[in-house]
Enzyme design. Structure first.
Site, mmCIF file in Angstrom:
data_model
loop_
_atom_site.group_PDB
_atom_site.id
_atom_site.type_symbol
_atom_site.label_atom_id
_atom_site.label_comp_id
_atom_site.label_asym_id
_atom_site.label_seq_id
_atom_site.Cartn_x
_atom_site.Cartn_y
_atom_site.Cartn_z
ATOM 1 N N CYS A 1 -19.324 -5.648 4.077
ATOM 2 C CA CYS A 1 -18.571 -4.438 4.407
ATOM 3 C C CYS A 1 -17.306 -4.444 3.556
ATOM 4 O O CYS A 1 -16.722 -5.495 3.326
ATOM 5 C CB CYS A 1 -18.209 -4.420 5.888
ATOM 6 S SG CYS A 1 -17.292 -2.931 6.377
ATOM 7 N N CYS B 1 -16.500 -8.846 6.028
ATOM 8 C CA CYS B 1 -15.796 -7.595 5.749
ATOM 9 C C CYS B 1 -14.610 -7.890 4.846
ATOM 10 O O CYS B 1 -13.847 -8.828 5.115
ATOM 11 C CB CYS B 1 -15.290 -6.972 7.047
ATOM 12 S SG CYS B 1 -16.551 -6.835 8.319
ATOM 13 N N CYS C 1 -18.868 2.421 8.881
ATOM 14 C CA CYS C 1 -18.081 1.760 9.930
ATOM 15 C C CYS C 1 -16.838 2.610 10.104
ATOM 16 O O CYS C 1 -16.063 2.763 9.148
ATOM 17 C CB CYS C 1 -17.722 0.343 9.473
ATOM 18 S SG CYS C 1 -16.550 -0.486 10.574
ATOM 19 N N CYS D 1 0.701 4.714 6.870
ATOM 20 C CA CYS D 1 0.119 4.588 8.214
ATOM 21 C C CYS D 1 1.145 3.905 9.127
ATOM 22 O O CYS D 1 1.573 2.776 8.837
ATOM 23 C CB CYS D 1 -1.168 3.783 8.163
ATOM 24 S SG CYS D 1 -2.305 4.386 6.902
ATOM 25 N N ARG E 1 -17.192 -2.394 18.160
ATOM 26 C CA ARG E 1 -16.500 -3.659 17.865
ATOM 27 C C ARG E 1 -15.114 -3.727 18.484
ATOM 28 O O ARG E 1 -14.291 -2.842 18.288
ATOM 29 C CB ARG E 1 -16.371 -3.862 16.344
ATOM 30 C CG ARG E 1 -15.678 -5.186 16.007
ATOM 31 C CD ARG E 1 -15.697 -5.510 14.535
ATOM 32 N NE ARG E 1 -17.003 -5.285 13.985
ATOM 33 C CZ ARG E 1 -17.267 -4.489 12.950
ATOM 34 N NH1 ARG E 1 -16.296 -3.859 12.356
ATOM 35 N NH2 ARG E 1 -18.493 -4.349 12.522
ATOM 36 N N CYS F 1 0.822 0.162 10.305
ATOM 37 C CA CYS F 1 0.337 -0.870 9.388
ATOM 38 C C CYS F 1 1.460 -1.658 8.724
ATOM 39 O O CYS F 1 2.363 -1.083 8.108
ATOM 40 C CB CYS F 1 -0.546 -0.225 8.322
ATOM 41 S SG CYS F 1 -1.227 -1.458 7.193
ATOM 42 N N CYS G 1 0.839 -1.203 0.000
ATOM 43 C CA CYS G 1 0.000 0.000 0.000
ATOM 44 C C CYS G 1 0.878 1.258 0.000
ATOM 45 O O CYS G 1 1.833 1.352 0.769
ATOM 46 C CB CYS G 1 -0.911 -0.001 1.233
ATOM 47 S SG CYS G 1 -1.981 1.438 1.299
HETATM 48 S S1 SF4 Z 1 -3.903 1.033 7.045
HETATM 49 FE FE1 SF4 Z 1 -2.361 -0.053 5.794
HETATM 50 S S2 SF4 Z 1 -3.505 -0.810 4.057
HETATM 51 FE FE2 SF4 Z 1 -4.785 0.771 5.002
HETATM 52 S S3 SF4 Z 1 -4.259 2.685 3.976
HETATM 53 FE FE3 SF4 Z 1 -2.891 2.548 5.726
HETATM 54 S S4 SF4 Z 1 -1.023 1.543 4.955
HETATM 55 FE FE4 SF4 Z 1 -2.663 1.175 3.464
#
Ligand code: SF4
Length: 336
Positions: free
Chosen positions: A131, A100, A191, A60, A269, A63, A56
């Protein structure tokens, strides 16, 4: 004002005062609110499947699927809809009410939408709620998902508005709100929750709940995650071996209780982090008003408790899985 009133005008001070309540008073108020709006002793079972993992472009800090992380998670292509529907059928057989599907994207490309639409329609035909979490959406994409019959769209605000830029730099808090608006305007249920235990302060947790509870309409589902620190991620590496690595259990329960009180109608949740949570802490979370969990032994990339452990805990607590009803849709004209 009583606990049965739905308010979207909470102030930060009011929310901070809830967090500060003596624990017994907070739990009593949360349980009273819960029983006014939800069946006591029932917990919704949801299953989460990663339909496109890793690689991705977003950064984040929590993540393992971010291309910026060095977590060892391999990037995959979008799954074939037939394989997704097989997994959905298994989830239904295991008692799941909601299926989901998550893709590690900044946003879906238009070329991906036909496969996504096929997944939504197929899962819905099985009688489960659907979802999707696919990143940012355009109004047109939200409309396509609504037309396919998508019941819920997950798009978390993650943390407080003022802490957001410390956790994610590739998008803004405002962009999150924009996608939530598109989802609402398309008539899809929302959500939306976030993660605690990312080294934030109590004031950030107040700000996080405040941002959710003052949305024009409360999210129908509010996932509250406890950070699972993953090596190779910014936060995983920063928090490993520090006293902040795991949020205090009582503070986590307080966060759940405040979410329940401020958003009485929402499904709250217990999401990531349950694997390392004691049964006693989970029991307190249910008492605080959590009424939804993810089943199975895996979430998107991190571990989960597994169905046997959950069945044993439900038996100990006398908790029943919620029975699926016909998925509810939000009427577009109501959500303006
Ligand atoms: S949480 Fe992970 S998968 Fe979702 S947008 Fe952020 S980096 Fe990408």
């Amino acid at each position: 004002m009583t606990d049965t009133d739905i308010r979207t005008d909470w102030t930060r001070d009011e929310i901070a005062d809830l967090f500060d309540l003596p624990f017994d008073a907070l739990m009593f108020r949360a349980q009273t609110t819960h029983r006014a709006h939800h069946a006591a002793g029932e917990v919704q079972l949801c299953t989460l499947l990663s339909i496109k993992t890793g690689g991705c472009p977003e950064d984040c800090g929590y993540c393992s699927q971010s291309a910026h992380a060095d977590s060892g998670v391999k990037a995959t292509k979008l799954m074939d809809p037939r394989a997704v529907l097989q997994m959905a059928a298994q989830a239904k057989d295991s008692g799941s009410q909601r299926f989901c599907m998550g893709a590690a994207w900044r946003n879906p490309k238009d070329k991906d939408m036909p496969a996504i639409v096929e997944m939504v329609k197929g899962v819905r035909q099985m009688g489960m709620e659907t979802c999707m979490t696919l990143g940012m959406l355009t109004p047109a994409q939200a409309g396509m998902l609504a037309d396919a019959g998508l019941d819920y769209y997950n798009h978390n605000i993650d943390t407080s508005p003022e802490r957001y830029a410390e956790v994610i730099t590739t998008r803004t808090f405002g962009e999150r709100l924009e996608t939530l608006e598109h989802v609402r305007e398309a008539g899809i249920n929302v959500c939306c929750g976030g993660i605690v235990g990312m080294g934030e302060t109590r004031s950030d947790r107040v700000g996080f709940i405040h941002a959710l509870a003052t949305l024009p309409r409360h999210p129908e589902s509010v996932p509250v995650n406890a950070l699972v620190p993953v090596k190779g991620t910014v936060l995983g590496d920063m928090l490993a071996d520090t006293p902040l690595a795991k949020i205090d259990d009582i503070e986590f329960v307080r966060t759940v209780a405040v979410a329940r009180i401020t958003m009485p109608m929402s499904m709250v949740r217990l999401s990531a982090g349950r694997e390392s949570m004691s049964e006693a802490t989970q029991a307190l979370c249910f008492l605080a008003g959590a009424n939804s969990i993810f089943t199975g032994d895996k979430l998107l990339t991190t571990g989960n408790r597994g169905d046997d452990a959950d069945a044993a805990l439900f038996a100990k607590l006398g908790v029943r899985p919620m029975v699926a009803e016909e998925p509810m849709r939000v009427a577009a004209e109501l959500v303006g």
